[in-house]
Motif scaffolding. Structure first.
Motif, mmCIF file in Angstrom:
data_model
loop_
_atom_site.group_PDB
_atom_site.id
_atom_site.type_symbol
_atom_site.label_atom_id
_atom_site.label_comp_id
_atom_site.label_asym_id
_atom_site.label_seq_id
_atom_site.Cartn_x
_atom_site.Cartn_y
_atom_site.Cartn_z
ATOM 1 N N GLY B 140 0.806 -1.212 0.000
ATOM 2 C CA GLY B 140 0.000 0.000 0.000
ATOM 3 C C GLY B 140 0.837 1.258 0.000
ATOM 4 O O GLY B 140 0.434 2.295 0.527
ATOM 5 N N LEU B 141 2.015 1.180 -0.572
ATOM 6 C CA LEU B 141 2.921 2.317 -0.513
ATOM 7 C C LEU B 141 3.011 3.083 -1.835
ATOM 8 O O LEU B 141 3.805 4.011 -1.954
ATOM 9 N N LEU B 142 2.200 2.665 -2.823
ATOM 10 C CA LEU B 142 2.242 3.393 -4.088
ATOM 11 C C LEU B 142 1.844 4.840 -3.832
ATOM 12 O O LEU B 142 1.009 5.118 -2.971
ATOM 13 N N ASP B 143 2.493 5.739 -4.578
ATOM 14 C CA ASP B 143 2.150 7.138 -4.456
ATOM 15 C C ASP B 143 2.347 7.691 -3.045
ATOM 16 O O ASP B 143 1.494 8.375 -2.493
ATOM 17 N N SER B 144 3.481 7.327 -2.433
ATOM 18 C CA SER B 144 3.815 7.883 -1.121
ATOM 19 C C SER B 144 5.326 8.036 -1.048
ATOM 20 O O SER B 144 6.054 7.423 -1.833
ATOM 21 N N MET B 222 4.684 6.674 -8.872
ATOM 22 C CA MET B 222 4.070 7.884 -8.340
ATOM 23 C C MET B 222 3.094 8.448 -9.375
ATOM 24 O O MET B 222 3.513 9.025 -10.373
ATOM 25 N N SER B 223 1.826 8.273 -9.126
ATOM 26 C CA SER B 223 0.871 8.722 -10.128
ATOM 27 C C SER B 223 0.354 10.136 -9.858
ATOM 28 O O SER B 223 0.017 10.859 -10.782
ATOM 29 N N SER B 224 0.338 10.560 -8.579
ATOM 30 C CA SER B 224 -0.220 11.878 -8.301
ATOM 31 C C SER B 224 0.852 12.961 -8.402
ATOM 32 O O SER B 224 2.044 12.691 -8.240
#
Lengths: 364, 281
Positions: B140-144, B222-224
């Motif tokens: 759950g660490l995507l985009d962090s 990193m999508s955001s």
């Protein structure tokens, strides 16, 4: 101050044979024991086992009646001086000296005071702010000594501490170490390969060879009565000369004494003669003759190397005269006692065994 | 050893100056281009002097959301900085501890551990990016920020270099420390770390730049816009709907992206060179 006892100490590396065989040794309070032997004889391993840097395979190491086999080096309360000094390169001399005290939680004021006292003792007071790389070899040696002294340990261990110094400094430092050890009266174990260092510093000498103790005793006892041919060849400089004879063809110049047992002497004998007990003489007066191969003048005396034809041996003679003999000259050699006799296993002939068809024996 | 021959000096300097010019040229062109007005860059010729816009494009980038990314450049730089610092410090911490264990401790499968670490040198990010993505997604660490840094936090190269350095230290140093009553931890803190200072500095510089220049992993994970980095944004900036990329902004962003690594190198230059050259400890 402490008594140190080694009981049947043995070292075995996994998958190989023993490198140390059943070492027994007891060191008295305040005594300086020097372990001497050729490289690879296991003397450094022995020292490192006492220090706690190498595990003890079997046997017991006892300090003041307490078995310390399983204790860490620091718990054993020993101090060690390493061959390369192993000073901490990034710390000043002060910090190097203070490090062991800091680790023991000694109060700052006491550390400062003890560093001061130690520096004075070793005459390094002016160097306290310097880093080890700014020191000369002799100064580093002193700092290494100081690092050992400052803790007032129960046992001092020295691992060839002088071999990185030049010759004159070595002589000076060995006197200083000895004086310091006697003044502080610290039980010490000192390892070296240099027999002169060993002779001059030791209360008692331990000669080691191939993982075994060959002989233990005072320097003079070992010099006078070496128990094995190895010790005879190792102690004394220049080294003892050896001539090999069969018992049936023993030369006349070897003195005969009455035999003590009826047991016959067999096989071959090694006769050891120290260089100072051979004299150059005329061909007629000599026990044996040989050709001078090399002359090494030392000033007060000269070392004359003489090739003996029949024995294929080269003898070293201490020649006191101011006139140097000529190389290539054939000369007579006169042997004076004492002679050291060893059997073919290299053991000193301790009892006077009977020579064949006589009542005589050889003195040894 | 040094040779003292005047002709050789001239030759050496000529080669060095040519080399420096070749290396400098793209940087100079980028700086020059970033000061041009948008129109000047579409004339077909590259201007060889400063243009009329001055620092205008830089201010635009820093104050307004960047085209195609959505956050201002300072946010991108901050993200990049956090990533680069995280990666550099993380790599150093892990590498020095791993090397410490490998060199100074005897434990089962020690050699095996070393070879396992060594083998990972042969696997660049691109090879393992799919499983890495899977793992990071599962955590759950995507985009962090942790997701940005963690997969890149261990370094076989740094471990190897520290190992080599530790092996040059005389073993008596640790033995002396043991006799002096220093446990493994004390030895590490009091003796090993201070002795590794220059190596740490040199590796920090290398690892910081490595972290700063990461492109593929942030792009994938990193999508955001909140977690976008400078290097990522360079590509997005040049995508343009009407077919004319805003080169004036892209070159300005390039120069901005260049600055932090330059600052790090300039500040740590002395230590960096010492760490690579120094053998006398």
């Amino acid at each position: 101050m402490a008594r140190l006892e080694l009981r049947r100490l043995r070292k075995r590396y996994s998958g190989s044979t023993d490198v140390l065989h059943d070492i027994d040794l007891s060191i008295d309070d305040g005594e300086m024991i020097v372990v001497v032997g050729p490289s690879g004889c296991g003397k450094s391993t022995l020292l490192r086992m006492v220090a706690g840097l190498e595990a003890i395979s079997s046997g017991e190491l006892v300090i003041d009646g307490e078995c310390v086999n399983d204790q860490e080096p620091a718990e054993r309360d020993i101090a060690m001086v390493f061959q390369n000094y192993a000073l901490y390169p990034h710390m000043s001399v002060f910090d190097n000296l203070a490090y062991s005290l800091k680790n023991r939680g000694t109060p700052k004021a006491e550390i400062a005071q003890r560093v001061e006292a130690t520096a004075q003792l070793l005459d390094i007071g002016a160097l306290l702010e310097r880093k080890p790389r700014q020191l000369s070899g002799g100064q580093r040696q002193r700092v290494a000594m100081g690092r050992a002294v400052i803790r007032k340990p129960r046992v001092f261990l020295f691992d060839e501490p002088l071999s990185n110094l030049d010759a004159s400094l070595r002589v000076q430092m060995r006197q200083e170490i000895r004086a310091l050890q006697q003044r502080l009266n610290i039980t010490s174990l000192y390892v070296t390969h240099d027999q002169t260092e060993a002779m001059t510093m030791a209360d008692r000498l331990v000669v080691m060879n191939a993982g075994r103790v060959e002989q233990v005793g005072t320097p003079m006892a070992l010099f006078r009565k070496p128990a094995t041919r190895f010790v005879a060849g190792f102690i004394g400089s220049p080294a003892m000369n050896f001539l090999t004879f069969s018992v049936n063809t023993l030369p006349d110049w070897l003195p005969r004494v009455p035999a003590e047992t009826n047991e016959p002497l067999k096989g071959e004998l090694s006769v050891g003669i120290r260089p100072e007990h051979i004299a150059l003489t005329t061909l007629e007066d000599g026990h044996i003759e040989g050709c001078i191969e090399l002359v090494e003048p030392l000033g007060s005396e000269s070392l004359v190397h003489v090739r003996i034809g029949g024995h294929d041996a080269r003898l070293v003679v201490r020649h006191g005269g101011m006139e140097l003999p000529e190389v290539g000259q054939v000369t007579g050699l006169n042997f004076q006692g004492p002679f050291h006799l060893f059997d073919r296993h290299g053991q000193r002939l301790s009892t006077r065994l009977r020579l064949a068809d006589t009542n005589c024996s050889m003195e040894s | 050893m040094r040779y003292h021959r005047p002709n050789l000096d001239v030759l050496a300097h000529t080669i060095l100056i040519i080399g420096a010019l070749i290396f400098m040229l793209p940087v100079v062109l980028a700086v020059l281009a970033s000061t041009q007005t948008p129109g000047a860059l579409f004339s077909g010729t590259l201007p060889l002097w400063f243009g009329g816009s001055g620092l205008e494009h830089y201010l635009t980038l820093l104050s307004e959301p960047v085209r195609g990314v959505g956050v201002p450049a300072w946010q991108l730089m901050l993200n990049s900085l956090l990533m680069a610092l995280g990666i550099a410090i993380g790599k150093l911490v892990f590498a020095i501890l791993a090397a410490y264990a490998l060199v100074f401790f005897r434990f089962p499968f020690r050699r095996c551990c070393f070879w396992l670490i060594f083998v990972t040198l042969m696997l660049p990010i691109e090879v393992r990016i799919v499983p890495t993505y899977g793992v990071v997604a599962d955590l759950g660490l995507l985009d962090s920020y942790p997701g940005l840094v963690l997969p890149l936090i261990a370094s076989a190269t740094a471990t190897f270099l520290f190992r080599q350095f530790f092996m040059t230290l005389p073993p008596e140093l640790m033995e002396a420390a043991r006799v002096d009553g220093a446990g493994p931890w004390r030895f590490f803190i009091d003796i090993l770390l201070p002795l590794s200072r220059t190596n740490i500095a040199a590796l920090f510089v290398i690892m910081f730049i490595y972290g700063w220049n990461q492109y593929l992993w942030p792009l994938v994970a990193m999508s955001s816009a909140d977690h976008a980095t400078v290097v990522m944004s360079l590509k997005r900036l040049t995508i343009s709907m009407d077919g004319t990329p805003p080169w004036h902004l892209a070159t300005a962003m390039t120069v901005l992206a260049l600055l932090p690594p330059v600052v790090v190198i300039v500040l740590m230059q002395r230590w960096f060179i010492k760490g690579l050259v120094d053998t006398e400890k």
